[in-house]
Each structure stands twice: as C-alpha cells, then as structure tokens.
Motif scaffolding. Structure first.
Motif, PDB file in Angstrom:
ATOM      1  N   TRP A 240      -3.824   5.150  -9.340  1.00  0.00           N
ATOM      2  CA  TRP A 240      -4.295   5.468  -7.990  1.00  0.00           C
ATOM      3  C   TRP A 240      -5.759   5.059  -7.850  1.00  0.00           C
ATOM      4  O   TRP A 240      -6.654   5.891  -7.718  1.00  0.00           O
ATOM      5  CB  TRP A 240      -4.092   6.952  -7.703  1.00  0.00           C
ATOM      6  CG  TRP A 240      -2.648   7.302  -7.565  1.00  0.00           C
ATOM      7  CD1 TRP A 240      -1.793   7.667  -8.561  1.00  0.00           C
ATOM      8  CD2 TRP A 240      -1.869   7.260  -6.366  1.00  0.00           C
ATOM      9  NE1 TRP A 240      -0.534   7.863  -8.063  1.00  0.00           N
ATOM     10  CE2 TRP A 240      -0.546   7.621  -6.719  1.00  0.00           C
ATOM     11  CE3 TRP A 240      -2.167   6.944  -5.041  1.00  0.00           C
ATOM     12  CZ2 TRP A 240       0.471   7.688  -5.770  1.00  0.00           C
ATOM     13  CZ3 TRP A 240      -1.142   7.009  -4.101  1.00  0.00           C
ATOM     14  CH2 TRP A 240       0.155   7.374  -4.471  1.00  0.00           C
ATOM     15  N   ASP A 241      -5.975   3.764  -7.885  1.00  0.00           N
ATOM     16  CA  ASP A 241      -7.323   3.230  -7.716  1.00  0.00           C
ATOM     17  C   ASP A 241      -7.909   3.724  -6.395  1.00  0.00           C
ATOM     18  O   ASP A 241      -7.219   3.757  -5.368  1.00  0.00           O
ATOM     19  CB  ASP A 241      -7.258   1.700  -7.727  1.00  0.00           C
ATOM     20  CG  ASP A 241      -8.641   1.069  -7.801  1.00  0.00           C
ATOM     21  OD1 ASP A 241      -9.340   1.111  -6.772  1.00  0.00           O
ATOM     22  OD2 ASP A 241      -9.000   0.552  -8.863  1.00  0.00           O
ATOM     23  N   SER A 242      -9.166   4.088  -6.408  1.00  0.00           N
ATOM     24  CA  SER A 242      -9.787   4.668  -5.221  1.00  0.00           C
ATOM     25  C   SER A 242      -9.851   3.691  -4.048  1.00  0.00           C
ATOM     26  O   SER A 242     -10.033   4.109  -2.895  1.00  0.00           O
ATOM     27  CB  SER A 242     -11.201   5.161  -5.552  1.00  0.00           C
ATOM     28  OG  SER A 242     -12.012   4.091  -6.021  1.00  0.00           O
ATOM     29  N   ASP A 243      -9.699   2.388  -4.321  1.00  0.00           N
ATOM     30  CA  ASP A 243      -9.747   1.394  -3.253  1.00  0.00           C
ATOM     31  C   ASP A 243      -8.390   1.135  -2.608  1.00  0.00           C
ATOM     32  O   ASP A 243      -8.297   0.354  -1.650  1.00  0.00           O
ATOM     33  CB  ASP A 243     -10.293   0.068  -3.786  1.00  0.00           C
ATOM     34  CG  ASP A 243     -11.766   0.151  -4.138  1.00  0.00           C
ATOM     35  OD1 ASP A 243     -12.473   0.973  -3.523  1.00  0.00           O
ATOM     36  OD2 ASP A 243     -12.201  -0.589  -5.038  1.00  0.00           O
ATOM     37  N   ASN A 244      -7.344   1.783  -3.117  1.00  0.00           N
ATOM     38  CA  ASN A 244      -5.997   1.546  -2.598  1.00  0.00           C
ATOM     39  C   ASN A 244      -5.704   2.509  -1.446  1.00  0.00           C
ATOM     40  O   ASN A 244      -5.118   3.589  -1.634  1.00  0.00           O
ATOM     41  CB  ASN A 244      -4.957   1.718  -3.701  1.00  0.00           C
ATOM     42  CG  ASN A 244      -4.972   0.587  -4.698  1.00  0.00           C
ATOM     43  OD1 ASN A 244      -5.726  -0.376  -4.541  1.00  0.00           O
ATOM     44  ND2 ASN A 244      -4.151   0.683  -5.730  1.00  0.00           N
TER      45      ASN A 244
END
Length: 207
Positions: free
Chosen positions: A146-150
């Motif tokens: 869950w990359d913060s940019d997704n």
C-alpha cells in the motif's frame, strides 16, 4: 459451538459466491456481548467464532485476492477496527498487515484488475486508495503493498464523501450521495464524472 445472534442489518457474506469456499462468514453480536464477533457458518448451520471484540454496529467488507506473505486470500475491513485476513481454514482471523505503507481504514473494498481498491476512509472522504504490485520480473497482485502514492482523489473538496465502489466491466464506478464517477484507467487512475445529480447512499446497493 458458539451461538451468534444476527442483527437484521448484518447479512452474512457468502464467500462461496466469491469462489472462496463453501462456508459463509458473518458478523454479529455473540450472545449478550457489547462487541461484535466475526464467525464462519458451515453449510450445516454450525457457527464457529473467528474473532471477537470488534466494534459493535459496523459492517465489514470482505474481498478475495491472492495470498501475500502468508496472508489471505480473504481480506476484510470495517473502517475502524484493525483490518483482518483469513486463509479460509484457520480457526481465527488475524491482522491484515502491510509490507509497504499501511492498510487503509476503509469501509468499502473492491478487488479489480489485480488490485484491492479501498475507500470510505473517514480521514480521506474523497480518496480511493489501491494496493500495488509485486516487485518481480512479471509484476503480480500484492494485497500487502500500500504505497502512499497509490490513490485517486475524486473532487475531495466538494463536501460529499464517497459512499460506494463497484466494477462494471473494465471500469470502476465510484459514488457519492448525489454524484457518480467512473475510473476509466486503472493504471493512471484517470476518472470522469458521469452524473452530478444521481449517486448512492449505500455501497451495498451497487450490484
């Protein structure tokens, strides 16, 4: 065997309909407890407790996605409690944890195009977050990435929170109480509004 008393608003979610397995999972009040319980119910009607102590009165949303790091393939969230994962056979659920970023505190989940899409997040009422892919030669689904940019922001300043998410063919529909949008590109997150007068007040009304 545990006795689970279901409130009318807690309809069991049939995992067999999601091709997970033949035993549905349900959430309700265990006897006279003040908190909710997650349980599985066999086809013969036998109820077995999987987790207790969950916040009373909140609906859980469950999706089936590939396993990752020994977790899954069943993942669930209610927007408040620690998200849960289950392998469909163990006697308990356990925390769904992220290998990258953090699991969103989402009320609504959707598995589509190799990603889990999560929304209904109290702190981000106009945002849809989505899980990433594996860092392999041929990238695949990774429900723990869950990359913060997704994420996709859909008119976050309009004063309306997202109320539902559902897929229609290759597209994703997102609703607010009086608006409907479609995510047209699941790679870039591109979206457009298809109605500014009609939306939905219930995620589960979207089928």
């Amino acid at each position: 065997n545990a006795q689970l008393r279901h409130r009318p608003r807690y309809d069991p979610l049939s995992l067999s309909q999601q091709h997970i397995h033949q035993e549905p999972i349900a959430v309700g009040t265990d006897n006279d407890a003040a908190t909710d319980t997650i349980a599985k119910v066999t086809t013969g009607g036998v109820c077995s407790i999987l987790a207790t102590g969950k916040t009373s009165g909140l609906r859980w949303e469950w999706v089936q996605a590939p396993t990752s790091g020994g977790q899954g393939p069943i993942y669930g969230s209610n927007g408040t409690d620690t998200a849960q994962q289950w392998d469909g056979a163990a006697g308990t659920t356990s925390a769904w944890t992220a290998s990258t970023g953090s699991i969103p505190a989402a009320k609504y989940l959707l598995y589509h195009a190799d990603r889990i899409w999560a929304t209904g997040i109290a702190a981000e009422p106009g945002r849809v977050r989505y899980s990433g892919l594996t860092a392999s030669a041929i990238p695949g689904p990774d429900p723990r990435n869950w990359d913060s940019d997704n994420y996709v922001d859909i008119e976050p300043q309009d004063g309306e929170e997202i109320t539902g998410i559902q897929d229609v063919g290759p597209y994703i529909l997102v609703t607010k109480p009086r608006k409907t949008y479609v995510i047209t590109d699941v790679v870039t997150g591109a979206w457009r509004q298809i109605s500014n007068t009609t939306g939905s007040i219930s995620h589960r009304s979207m089928v």
